[in-house]
Design a protein around this motif. Structure first.
Motif, PDB file in Angstrom:
ATOM      1  N   ASN A  15       0.815  -1.214   0.000  1.00 53.05           N
ATOM      2  CA  ASN A  15       0.000   0.000   0.000  1.00 53.05           C
ATOM      3  C   ASN A  15       0.853   1.271   0.000  1.00 53.05           C
ATOM      4  O   ASN A  15       0.313   2.384   0.064  1.00 53.05           O
ATOM      5  CB  ASN A  15      -0.931   0.008   1.227  1.00 53.05           C
ATOM      6  N   LEU A  16       2.172   1.122  -0.040  1.00 50.22           N
ATOM      7  CA  LEU A  16       3.044   2.294  -0.050  1.00 50.22           C
ATOM      8  C   LEU A  16       2.898   3.028  -1.380  1.00 50.22           C
ATOM      9  O   LEU A  16       3.109   2.464  -2.452  1.00 50.22           O
ATOM     10  CB  LEU A  16       4.503   1.867   0.156  1.00 50.22           C
ATOM     11  N   SER A  40       0.374   8.919  -1.751  1.00 52.85           N
ATOM     12  CA  SER A  40      -0.653   9.364  -0.796  1.00 52.85           C
ATOM     13  C   SER A  40      -0.294   8.974   0.628  1.00 52.85           C
ATOM     14  O   SER A  40      -0.407   9.776   1.564  1.00 52.85           O
ATOM     15  CB  SER A  40      -2.012   8.775  -1.190  1.00 52.85           C
ATOM     16  N   THR A  41       0.132   7.707   0.817  1.00 51.82           N
ATOM     17  CA  THR A  41       0.476   7.267   2.178  1.00 51.82           C
ATOM     18  C   THR A  41       1.695   8.022   2.708  1.00 51.82           C
ATOM     19  O   THR A  41       1.774   8.334   3.907  1.00 51.82           O
ATOM     20  CB  THR A  41       0.764   5.758   2.189  1.00 51.82           C
ATOM     21  N   GLU A  50       0.453  11.416   3.823  1.00 50.70           N
ATOM     22  CA  GLU A  50      -0.220  11.331   5.115  1.00 50.70           C
ATOM     23  C   GLU A  50       0.803  11.181   6.244  1.00 50.70           C
ATOM     24  O   GLU A  50       0.623  11.750   7.329  1.00 50.70           O
ATOM     25  CB  GLU A  50      -1.174  10.137   5.113  1.00 50.70           C
TER      26      GLU A  50
END
Length: 784
Positions: free
Chosen positions: A698-699, A702-703, A706
């Motif tokens: 999921n890296l 966007s991450t 955040e």
């Protein structure tokens, strides 16, 4: 003499047990002569049989040749048709289509099918034409369209061939030729013949297509003029029947491997019948065209000849037997008298029943062998002693109580002139004589023997010369010449060395370095000439290997050796070089380094130790430059420690200069590639975050935004400006760097590695890996 008699006695005892008298040998010889007419009769019988066989084979070959020409003509027509089809505009244009076919693609398929139908109608030798497009996995025929699985259900190379093997065959880089295949007809697999040819796309990195031409097997032997009692069949390399006329009687007996020649004839047995098979080989497909006939055709006219042969043999046995006995008894008496006379004079008893010729041969061979061994041992010791004497002569270690002229005479050394010079030859590499899994010691000795003979032969055109081995890589040649001017004698020695080195390089691919002394007067000047040559050879580490070094080049104007008291490399020069590297000025830095080396090394003789210190000082300067140009977060800075290790392994100044320039190029390239990069604490944190969490699928941007409380677009733009590359590319490069490390081993599969580095989809991993590395992960593992 006593030892010789004892050895002859032992040989005679062995002869008595192992050999027989020449009387029996002659008797066998005469019997052999008696068998000549019998053999002639057999030859006549065999020749007659061969004539009959040749006529039958000629007729069979004529039939097979007609059939081969007819079938091969059709095959050539198919090859020409395949070329015409491959050049068809519609067929070639459809290669760019992918699996998602558009409406225009469907229309193109319709047009291509019409074109294929026209080609099939134009050649009645074909059953069908298929075009397989690799890019779109589409198969187009004149009346059908399918994919590769559909083609697999209709055509296979073998009945139980796996689908994956079928796809691998179609996806080969190069396909062109005929082969036997099976096609599905009424839920049965029927054998037939296929011609396949691939069509390469004219667009780079775009896959092409494969043309498949299905041949009507029933028409292969349609016009074959088969004999009344014979059968014609076609056999491929896998022993499969392509076609046959009538019942193939030799089906279980004829094998492709039994017919190794292009054409010929052999006898076989099938179903209890003897058959004769004539065959020829197609020049296009390599298939065997075989014609079988009953063997009794060959023997119908041989009965009369057999009866005549039997009568001839009986007459030969009766008449020839009597003549043989009379001649044998008459001719044996002289040789018997000669053996008795030799045995009496030699003092050795000849036993009856032994072989007389063997007795004579053994006795004479033993005597000659003893003489040759004695001569070889004398020569061998003489060569060894002379080599040892020449080595001591060069090193000045001779016995003072023995006059030199007596030693020269004893070792057959002729020094008729007053001038002496020495040429040293050093082997830099062994060329053709350095081979794996061979006796390297023997090869080195053989090479030294070759070099010694060559240099002696070249030098002896104008002088006396003797070469001697000093060690495994060094030879010395003493040249005796008339006294001449230094320039004239130098040119003469240079010519000898150059011609020797050129010959060895051209014929053995061996590189030599030659060191030439100045001329000395008198025999006692040989030691001085050798020392000069050794001193010149030591200078090889400064000027490099593979050339000619003359001792005169090591002298100053006053005739004394130039002393190397130091070298020129001030602190100001070091600071200038660091500035050039820091600014990435490669050409200017190279010119500056060459100027420093030129001032110290090439303008006058310069010791290797001083040159080595100078090169290490220059390398140390580059080490200082590394610390000044190092950029935080950029791990690709050149490794200075490895550069120093490679420098220490160099043997010549030229090699050290090359290593210095290599590091200089890497440093300047590093500076120029990272000119716009500046370190930033935020960028360092982002890089550390990526290195810690790259395994997380999921890296993404966007991450990361955040995690740092920043908008994704802003942090991506900021990273691009400061790091010189996009944040997404940095994430992918970090993952791929770890993936390449894992691919070098065999512990994990490609799918497992893709998950381990953060890609949950192996196809995405393949696509990104090929984008950055240019090859697929599987191919990367193979090459590594």
């Amino acid at each position: 003499m006593a030892q010789t008699r004892n050895r002859w006695t032992i040989d005679l005892k062995q002869l008595r047990h192992n050999n027989r008298s020449v009387f029996l040998t002659w008797m066998l010889s005469y019997v052999s002569v008696l068998l000549v007419p019998i053999l002639i009769s057999g030859v006549i019988y065999g020749a007659t049989l061969n004539v009959v066989k040749a006529e039958i084979n000629r007729a069979n070959q004529s039939i097979l040749l007609q059939m081969e020409q007819a079938i091969d003509s059709q095959f050539k027509g198919i090859e020409s048709l395949s070329l015409e089809v491959s050049l068809n505009r519609r067929i070639a244009a459809f290669m760019k289509a992918d699996e998602r076919l558009s409406d225009s693609d469907h229309y193109e398929i319709y047009e291509i099918a019409n074109d294929l139908r026209v080609y099939e109608i134009a050649n009645d030798f074909l059953e069908g034409i298929y075009v397989y497009y690799i890019n779109s996995d589409a198969v187009i025929a004149s009346n059908d369209r399918m994919n590769s699985e559909g083609l697999y259900d209709h055509i296979r190379l073998e009945e139980h061939m796996p689908y994956q093997s079928f796809r691998e065959y179609l996806n080969q880089w190069y396909i062109k030729g005929y082969r036997s295949v099976v096609v599905s007809e009424a839920n049965e697999w029927k054998p037939t013949v296929m011609y396949a040819r691939n069509v390469t796309s004219t667009i780079m990195n775009q896959q092409g297509a494969v043309l498949l031409f299905m041949i009507d097997r029933s028409k292969l032997l349609e016009q074959a003029p088969a004999p009344e009692e014979g059968t014609i069949l076609v056999l491929d390399e896998d022993n499969r029947f392509i076609a046959s006329t009538g019942e193939p009687l030799a089906e279980l007996a004829v094998q492709y491997g039994d017919m190794p020649e292009e054409s010929g004839q052999l006898e076989i047995e099938s179903a209890g019948r003897r058959l004769v098979a004539s065959y020829t080989t197609s020049s296009i497909t390599g298939w065997k065209y075989v014609m079988t006939l009953p063997a009794n055709v060959y023997h119908q006219k041989m009965n009369v000849v057999e009866q005549l042969i039997i009568v001839s043999i009986l007459l030969c046995l009766i008449v020839g037997g009597a003549v043989t006995y009379w001649l044998l008894k008459r001719n044996y008496l002289p040789i018997h008298a000669l053996i008795q006379s030799l045995s009496f004079k030699a003092g050795v008893t000849f036993d009856r029943g032994s072989n007389e010729y063997t007795f004579l041969e053994k006795a004479l061979s033993s005597t000659f062998h003893e003489k040759e061994e004695l001569h070889n041992k004398l020569n061998q010791h003489n060569n060894t002693l002379r080599s040892h004497f020449l080595q001591r002569l060069l090193k000045g270690q001779l016995d003072s109580h023995i006059p030199l002229h007596e030693s020269f005479s004893a070792y057959d050394l002729r020094f008729s002139q007053d001038g002496f010079s020495v040429i040293l030859l050093r082997i830099e590499h062994f060329g053709k004589f350095h081979r794996e899994n061979e006796d390297q010691v023997h090869n080195k000795r053989l090479l030294q023997f070759l070099i010694a003979n060559v240099v002696e032969e070249v030098a002896r055109k104008s002088s006396h010369a003797y070469a001697v081995e000093l060690d495994r890589e060094l030879l010395a040649c003493i040249i005796n010449h008339s006294l001449a001017s230094p320039a004239e004698q130098r040119e003469k020695l240079r010519h000898i060395a150059d011609e020797t080195m050129s010959f060895i390089a051209d014929h053995a691919h061996v590189q030599l370095t030659a060191a030439v002394s100045a001329q000395q007067e008198g025999e006692y000047g040989i030691f001085q000439a050798f020392q000069e040559a050794v001193e010149a050879m030591e200078y090889r580490i400064v000027v490099g290997s593979g050339g000619i070094i003359h001792y005169g080049d090591l002298k100053g104007g006053d005739g004394q050796a130039t002393a190397a008291g130091g070298y020129f490399y001030p602190l100001k020069a070091e600071q200038q070089l660091i500035v050039m590297v820091r600014e990435g000025q490669l050409d200017k830095a190279k010119a500056f380094v060459m100027e420093i080396i030129q001032k110290n090394v090439t303008t006058e003789p310069f010791s290797f130790h001083a040159a080595k210190c100078l090169l290490f000082d220059l390398m140390a300067t580059l080490q200082k430059a590394i610390s000044e140009i190092r950029i935080v977060g950029k791990p690709d800075v050149p490794d200075g420690v490895r550069a120093i290790e490679r420098l220490m392994q160099c043997q010549t100044v030229g090699e050290m200069r090359g290593q210095l320039f290599e590091l200089l190029e890497l440093l300047c390239a590093y500076v120029n590639n990272n000119r716009d990069y500046s370190s930033n604490p935020l960028i360092d944190k982002v890089m550390k975050y990526v290195n810690d969490y790259y395994r997380d699928e999921n890296l993404n941007i966007s991450t990361i935004g955040e995690a740092f409380s920043m908008a994704p677009s802003y942090i991506s733009k900021l990273f691009k400006e400061l790091a010189g590359e996009s944040l997404l590319d940095y994430i992918n490069k970090t993952r791929l760097a770890q993936a390449k490390l894992l691919l070098t081993g065999e512990k994990y599969t490609v799918s497992e590695i893709s998950v381990m580095v953060g890609y949950n989809d192996v196809n995405t991993f393949h696509r990104i890996f090929k984008k950055f590395e240019g090859i697929t992960p599987g191919r990367y593992r193979e090459v590594k």
